[in-house]
Motif scaffolding. Sequence first.
Motif, PDB file in Angstrom:
ATOM      1  N   ARG A 116      -9.547  -0.390   1.074  1.00  0.00           N
ATOM      2  CA  ARG A 116     -10.311   0.681   0.427  1.00  0.00           C
ATOM      3  C   ARG A 116     -11.597   0.964   1.197  1.00  0.00           C
ATOM      4  NH1 ARG A 116     -10.222  -0.707  -6.062  1.00  0.00           N
ATOM      5  NH2 ARG A 116      -7.977  -0.483  -6.408  1.00  0.00           N
ATOM      6  N   HIS A 142      -9.230  -4.434  -1.478  1.00  0.00           N
ATOM      7  CA  HIS A 142     -10.592  -3.920  -1.362  1.00  0.00           C
ATOM      8  C   HIS A 142     -10.994  -3.684   0.094  1.00  0.00           C
ATOM      9  CE1 HIS A 142     -11.461  -4.275  -5.619  1.00  0.00           C
ATOM     10  NE2 HIS A 142     -10.984  -5.517  -5.610  1.00  0.00           N
ATOM     11  N   TYR A 185      -3.008   4.586  -2.103  1.00  0.00           N
ATOM     12  CA  TYR A 185      -3.112   3.809  -3.336  1.00  0.00           C
ATOM     13  C   TYR A 185      -2.963   2.342  -2.973  1.00  0.00           C
ATOM     14  CZ  TYR A 185      -2.108   2.142  -8.078  1.00  0.00           C
ATOM     15  OH  TYR A 185      -2.127   1.466  -9.279  1.00  0.00           O
ATOM     16  N   THR A 186      -4.009   1.585  -3.149  1.00  0.00           N
ATOM     17  CA  THR A 186      -3.991   0.186  -2.769  1.00  0.00           C
ATOM     18  C   THR A 186      -4.921  -0.605  -3.686  1.00  0.00           C
ATOM     19  OG1 THR A 186      -4.440  -1.408  -0.980  1.00  0.00           O
ATOM     20  CG2 THR A 186      -5.811   0.575  -1.054  1.00  0.00           C
ATOM     21  N   HIS A 208       0.842  -1.187   0.000  1.00  0.00           N
ATOM     22  CA  HIS A 208       0.000   0.000   0.000  1.00  0.00           C
ATOM     23  C   HIS A 208       0.885   1.248   0.000  1.00  0.00           C
ATOM     24  CE1 HIS A 208      -2.751  -3.129   1.445  1.00  0.00           C
ATOM     25  NE2 HIS A 208      -1.846  -3.359   2.394  1.00  0.00           N
TER      26      HIS A 208
END
Length: 273
Positions: free
Chosen positions: A130, A127, A123-124, A103
């Motif tokens: 997120r 899910h 930025y990953t 990440h």
Amino acid sequence: GKLVRVFSTRESEFNLTEDALDAAVEEAKKQGIVCKVLLFSSPDNPKGTVYTPAQLSNYISWARKHKMHTIVDEIYAYSVYDDKAHFVSIARVLGNNLGNDVHIVYGFGKDLGICGLRIGCIYTENHKVRRAAASIGIVCQASNQTQKAVARLLSNEAWFAELQIKRRANLKRCSGLVCAALDEMNINYIKPSAGYFIMIDLSPWMIRCDDQGEEELWNRLFRVAKLNMTPGRMSQHPECGWFRFVFAASKVEALEEAMRRLKKFLIDKVPPV
């Protein structure tokens, strides 16, 4: 969670090594701690050094071998000013295929000089991460005005490119000035290539080599020379007597005056009170 420090050594120029990482994991196990994440900044804070793609790849491989996630803070990505150093994002190292375990976090405050707006991104490809980030955003998201202002700044690519050229030139000039002065005073330091700071070794001027001695020297520097530097222990530096000197927020004249004050302080060998 609990933070586990990785103790780098002078022999490795205070860089992360696999031996140092292994030692930190073993020490954590003795305390009943299971390490789950490797977290580091690239470029490095507080050393101001830039990792090579090979180093970054090795860190990811090590973390995956130990079944850990990796979080890379790239907040100084556009603050590399050494012509011989080249920043490469971990995303590029991995061919933009982060997987579920790597990440990237980034903040706009440093490279755009807007720390007060407190805005950044993650930025990953995971899910779950997120969804967690989206949930947090409900209570601590940047305001609409802030988002709009930053979006306008980033959309002006010509302005952004010109800004970075000017910033890097200024950082290079200021860093060079400080390094030259430290060389003249025979003060050891870690040569930086990025960021706003430089780590300098003032241990020869300490009365005692421990945290108390470091704080005592910091107090003398502030009280007598009117210089405010960050003691190394605040940055988890493994050796006593190292201080982080920030050069980016000052004009050249101010830096020259700071170096004069430091030189006088060290020559006078100001005693403790």
